[in-house]
Design a protein around this motif. Structure first.
Motif, PDB file in Angstrom:
ATOM      1  N   GLU A 277      -8.460 -12.272 -14.327  1.00  0.00           N
ATOM      2  CA  GLU A 277      -8.960 -11.219 -15.217  1.00  0.00           C
ATOM      3  C   GLU A 277      -7.882 -10.198 -15.566  1.00  0.00           C
ATOM      4  OE1 GLU A 277     -12.329  -9.679 -13.104  1.00  0.00           O
ATOM      5  OE2 GLU A 277     -13.547 -11.449 -13.541  1.00  0.00           O
ATOM      6  N   ALA A 278      -6.894 -10.038 -14.685  1.00  0.00           N
ATOM      7  CA  ALA A 278      -5.815  -9.072 -14.933  1.00  0.00           C
ATOM      8  C   ALA A 278      -4.853  -9.545 -16.028  1.00  0.00           C
ATOM      9  CB  ALA A 278      -5.043  -8.823 -13.639  1.00  0.00           C
ATOM     10  N   HIS A 279      -4.991 -10.794 -16.433  1.00  0.00           N
ATOM     11  CA  HIS A 279      -4.101 -11.367 -17.459  1.00  0.00           C
ATOM     12  C   HIS A 279      -4.896 -11.608 -18.737  1.00  0.00           C
ATOM     13  CE1 HIS A 279      -0.784 -11.978 -14.636  1.00  0.00           C
ATOM     14  NE2 HIS A 279      -1.752 -12.168 -13.751  1.00  0.00           N
ATOM     15  N   ALA A 280      -5.333 -10.520 -19.341  1.00  0.00           N
ATOM     16  CA  ALA A 280      -6.174 -10.594 -20.544  1.00  0.00           C
ATOM     17  C   ALA A 280      -5.678  -9.621 -21.601  1.00  0.00           C
ATOM     18  CB  ALA A 280      -7.623 -10.321 -20.179  1.00  0.00           C
ATOM     19  N   THR A 281      -4.387  -9.709 -21.915  1.00  0.00           N
ATOM     20  CA  THR A 281      -3.821  -8.873 -22.968  1.00  0.00           C
ATOM     21  C   THR A 281      -3.268  -9.769 -24.065  1.00  0.00           C
ATOM     22  OG1 THR A 281      -1.580  -8.795 -22.057  1.00  0.00           O
ATOM     23  CG2 THR A 281      -3.154  -7.146 -21.236  1.00  0.00           C
ATOM     24  N   ASP A 282      -2.885  -9.180 -25.195  1.00  0.00           N
ATOM     25  CA  ASP A 282      -2.331  -9.974 -26.297  1.00  0.00           C
ATOM     26  C   ASP A 282      -1.036 -10.684 -25.913  1.00  0.00           C
ATOM     27  OD1 ASP A 282      -4.425  -9.208 -27.868  1.00  0.00           O
ATOM     28  OD2 ASP A 282      -3.305  -7.712 -29.014  1.00  0.00           O
ATOM     29  N   LYS A 283      -0.324 -10.136 -24.937  1.00  0.00           N
ATOM     30  CA  LYS A 283       0.979 -10.692 -24.545  1.00  0.00           C
ATOM     31  C   LYS A 283       0.927 -11.478 -23.243  1.00  0.00           C
ATOM     32  CE  LYS A 283       3.520  -8.052 -27.546  1.00  0.00           C
ATOM     33  NZ  LYS A 283       3.446  -8.633 -28.830  1.00  0.00           N
TER      34      LYS A 283
ATOM     35  N   MET B 208      -0.321 -19.856 -27.687  1.00  0.00           N
ATOM     36  CA  MET B 208      -1.226 -19.203 -28.639  1.00  0.00           C
ATOM     37  C   MET B 208      -0.855 -19.480 -30.093  1.00  0.00           C
ATOM     38  SD  MET B 208      -2.543 -15.753 -26.743  1.00  0.00           S
ATOM     39  CE  MET B 208      -1.455 -14.731 -27.602  1.00  0.00           C
ATOM     40  N   ASP B 209       0.419 -19.468 -30.442  1.00  0.00           N
ATOM     41  CA  ASP B 209       0.833 -19.724 -31.829  1.00  0.00           C
ATOM     42  C   ASP B 209       0.604 -21.178 -32.242  1.00  0.00           C
ATOM     43  OD1 ASP B 209       1.615 -17.104 -32.194  1.00  0.00           O
ATOM     44  OD2 ASP B 209       3.703 -17.491 -31.644  1.00  0.00           O
ATOM     45  N   GLU B 210       0.564 -22.081 -31.273  1.00  0.00           N
ATOM     46  CA  GLU B 210       0.422 -23.509 -31.562  1.00  0.00           C
ATOM     47  C   GLU B 210      -1.026 -23.992 -31.527  1.00  0.00           C
ATOM     48  OE1 GLU B 210       3.038 -25.834 -29.046  1.00  0.00           O
ATOM     49  OE2 GLU B 210       4.341 -24.098 -28.826  1.00  0.00           O
ATOM     50  N   HIS B 211      -1.927 -23.203 -30.967  1.00  0.00           N
ATOM     51  CA  HIS B 211      -3.307 -23.645 -30.789  1.00  0.00           C
ATOM     52  C   HIS B 211      -3.946 -23.940 -32.147  1.00  0.00           C
ATOM     53  CE1 HIS B 211      -7.650 -23.209 -29.808  1.00  0.00           C
ATOM     54  NE2 HIS B 211      -7.258 -23.909 -28.763  1.00  0.00           N
TER      55      HIS B 211
ATOM     56  N   GLU C 174      -5.019 -18.355 -32.468  1.00  0.00           N
ATOM     57  CA  GLU C 174      -4.804 -17.587 -31.242  1.00  0.00           C
ATOM     58  C   GLU C 174      -6.012 -16.754 -30.844  1.00  0.00           C
ATOM     59  OE1 GLU C 174      -2.497 -13.589 -32.683  1.00  0.00           O
ATOM     60  OE2 GLU C 174      -1.271 -15.374 -32.404  1.00  0.00           O
ATOM     61  N   GLU C 175      -6.861 -16.404 -31.799  1.00  0.00           N
ATOM     62  CA  GLU C 175      -8.030 -15.585 -31.492  1.00  0.00           C
ATOM     63  C   GLU C 175      -8.968 -16.273 -30.504  1.00  0.00           C
ATOM     64  OE1 GLU C 175      -8.677 -12.372 -32.185  1.00  0.00           O
ATOM     65  OE2 GLU C 175      -6.661 -12.388 -33.026  1.00  0.00           O
ATOM     66  N   VAL C 176      -9.061 -17.587 -30.614  1.00  0.00           N
ATOM     67  CA  VAL C 176      -9.923 -18.347 -29.708  1.00  0.00           C
ATOM     68  C   VAL C 176      -9.464 -18.129 -28.272  1.00  0.00           C
ATOM     69  CG1 VAL C 176     -10.662 -20.667 -29.057  1.00  0.00           C
ATOM     70  CG2 VAL C 176     -10.412 -20.083 -31.464  1.00  0.00           C
TER      71      VAL C 176
END
Length: 127
Positions: A14-20, A37-40, A44-46
C-alpha cells in the motif's frame, strides 16, 4: 539454485501507490509495474487505479493472454506474507476446442437453414 523471494505485507504494498512508484498484487504475488506503465496496452491509468492494492479480480476479469502472464514474471519482486495471502486460483487461457467451434457454427447455421426453408415454402405456396 533457486533465488529466495522477498516477502511483503499488504501494508508495505500500500505504501507504493504513487504516480512514480506503483506496486500491485496479483494472485498473492507482488509486482513493481512502475516501468511498465507506459507500455501497458490498457493505459497507465488502469495500473495507477490499482496501485498498492490487490488487483487479482480486475486482472482476471480482463482475460489476459498467456503472453501477458509470461511478461508479468519480469516485474515480480516478491510475494505476500502468509497472513495476507488470499490463495486465488489462476485462470488458464485456452483456445476454443473443435467441439466449441462446431457448436458455435451451429448457432448461426440453424437460423440460416430455417430462413431458407421458410423462403422456399413462401414461394411455393404463393406462386
Amino acid at each position: 539454485m533457486t533465488e529466495a523471494k522477498k516477502v511483503y505485507s499488504l501494508k508495505e504494498v500500500e505504501a507504493h501507490a504513487t504516480d512514480k512508484d506503483v506496486w500491485i498484487v496479483i494472485h498473492d504475488r507482488v509486482y513493481n509495474v512502475t516501468k511498465f506503465m507506459d507500455e501497458h496496452p490498457g493505459g497507465e491509468e488502469v495500473l495507477k487505479d490499482m496501485a498498492g492494492k490487490v488487483a487479482t479480480e480486475n486482472f482476471e476479469d480482463v482475460g489476459h493472454s498467456t503472453d501477458a502472464r509470461e511478461l508479468m514474471k519480469t516485474y515480480q519482486i516478491g510475494e505476500l506474507t502468509e497472513e495476507d495471502k488470499q490463495y486465488t486460483k489462476e485462470k488458464k487461457f485456452t483456445w476454443a476446442t473443435q467441439e466449441t467451434q462446431q457448436s458455435s457454427s451451429m448457432t448461426w447455421l440453424l437460423p440460416v437453414l430455417a430462413a431458407a426453408v421458410a423462403s422456399f415454402l413462401y414461394r411455393y405456396y404463393f406462386s
